[in-house]
Enzyme design. Sequence first.
Site, PDB file in Angstrom:
ATOM      1  N   GLY A   1      76.976 -54.966  26.457  1.00 43.25           N
ATOM      2  CA  GLY A   1      76.669 -54.512  25.108  1.00 43.25           C
ATOM      3  C   GLY A   1      76.609 -53.000  25.084  1.00 43.25           C
TER       4      GLY A   1
ATOM      5  CD  GLN B   1      73.295 -47.998  24.738  1.00 45.10           C
ATOM      6  OE1 GLN B   1      73.821 -48.975  24.233  1.00 45.10           O
ATOM      7  NE2 GLN B   1      72.947 -47.959  26.010  1.00 45.10           N
TER       8      GLN B   1
ATOM      9  CB  CYS C   1      69.281 -49.869  29.458  1.00 43.52           C
ATOM     10  SG  CYS C   1      69.808 -48.946  28.008  1.00 43.52           S
ATOM     11  CG  LEU C   2      75.541 -49.726  29.932  1.00 47.25           C
ATOM     12  CD1 LEU C   2      76.733 -49.860  28.993  1.00 47.25           C
ATOM     13  CD2 LEU C   2      75.986 -49.840  31.379  1.00 47.25           C
TER      14      LEU C   2
ATOM     15  CG  HIS D   1      69.272 -54.386  25.593  1.00 45.72           C
ATOM     16  ND1 HIS D   1      68.653 -54.277  26.811  1.00 45.72           N
ATOM     17  CD2 HIS D   1      69.963 -53.226  25.420  1.00 45.72           C
ATOM     18  CE1 HIS D   1      68.940 -53.099  27.346  1.00 45.72           C
ATOM     19  NE2 HIS D   1      69.748 -52.431  26.514  1.00 45.72           N
ATOM     20  CD  GLU D   2      73.394 -53.451  23.504  1.00 44.30           C
ATOM     21  OE1 GLU D   2      73.349 -52.254  23.144  1.00 44.30           O
ATOM     22  OE2 GLU D   2      73.340 -53.801  24.692  1.00 44.30           O
TER      23      GLU D   2
ATOM     24  CG  HIS E   1      70.043 -49.295  22.547  1.00 41.91           C
ATOM     25  ND1 HIS E   1      69.399 -48.310  23.259  1.00 41.91           N
ATOM     26  CD2 HIS E   1      70.547 -50.158  23.469  1.00 41.91           C
ATOM     27  CE1 HIS E   1      69.508 -48.569  24.563  1.00 41.91           C
ATOM     28  NE2 HIS E   1      70.198 -49.689  24.714  1.00 41.91           N
TER      29      HIS E   1
HETATM   30 NI    NI Z   1      70.580 -50.500  26.556  1.00 39.05          NI
END
Ligand code: NI
Length: 184
Positions: free
Chosen positions: A49, A54, A99-100, A141-142, A145
């Site tokens: 995702g 981000q 998380c990226l 999760h997304e 963000h």
């Molecule tokens: Ni994340």
Amino acid sequence: MAILDILRLGHPSLREPARPVDAGELAAPEMQSLIDDMIETMRAAPGVGLAAPQVGRDLQLFVWEVEAAEPGAPATARAIANPMIEPESGELIYDWEGCLSIPELRGLVPRHPAIRLHGLDRDGTPIDAIVEGFEARIVQHENDHLNGVVFLDRMRDLRSLAFREEWERYLGRTEEPSGKNVVG
Ligand code: NI
């Protein structure tokens, strides 16, 4: 298409609520290109995702991808703008997330096992779907963000926090970017 830079924790954009996307804006070639770039960036990371904040875009927009139900079938990336989620029950289940924007860390995060998801797909068509299990975890999760929230904020006990290498070595976990743990 292009691989975009992913912002890391500490960048103020990750802590601000994103603005809604209007329907005309969504149809514009620039927005469609952004969605393609976000999908490419997510896959290259690799992750399951990726949310617009981000990659430094102040937009209520994210992409995600899960493996197809049938073995061997290609995964299909999806995009949603202006998402709204409602839990389908009060229950919460814990599983590992990463998380990226917080590279290398993994932690146990409580999420709703099923949610109702509303929003617009990339063509502007309304989405109204029940999403369950691993996919529901990714979507929560997304969606976080878009509200300036990261998985660390959702953890109930920071003692489960681990670096990926130690998480694999001492907790017997195996990194599965398209499988069990959310990295987005
Ligand atoms: Ni994340």
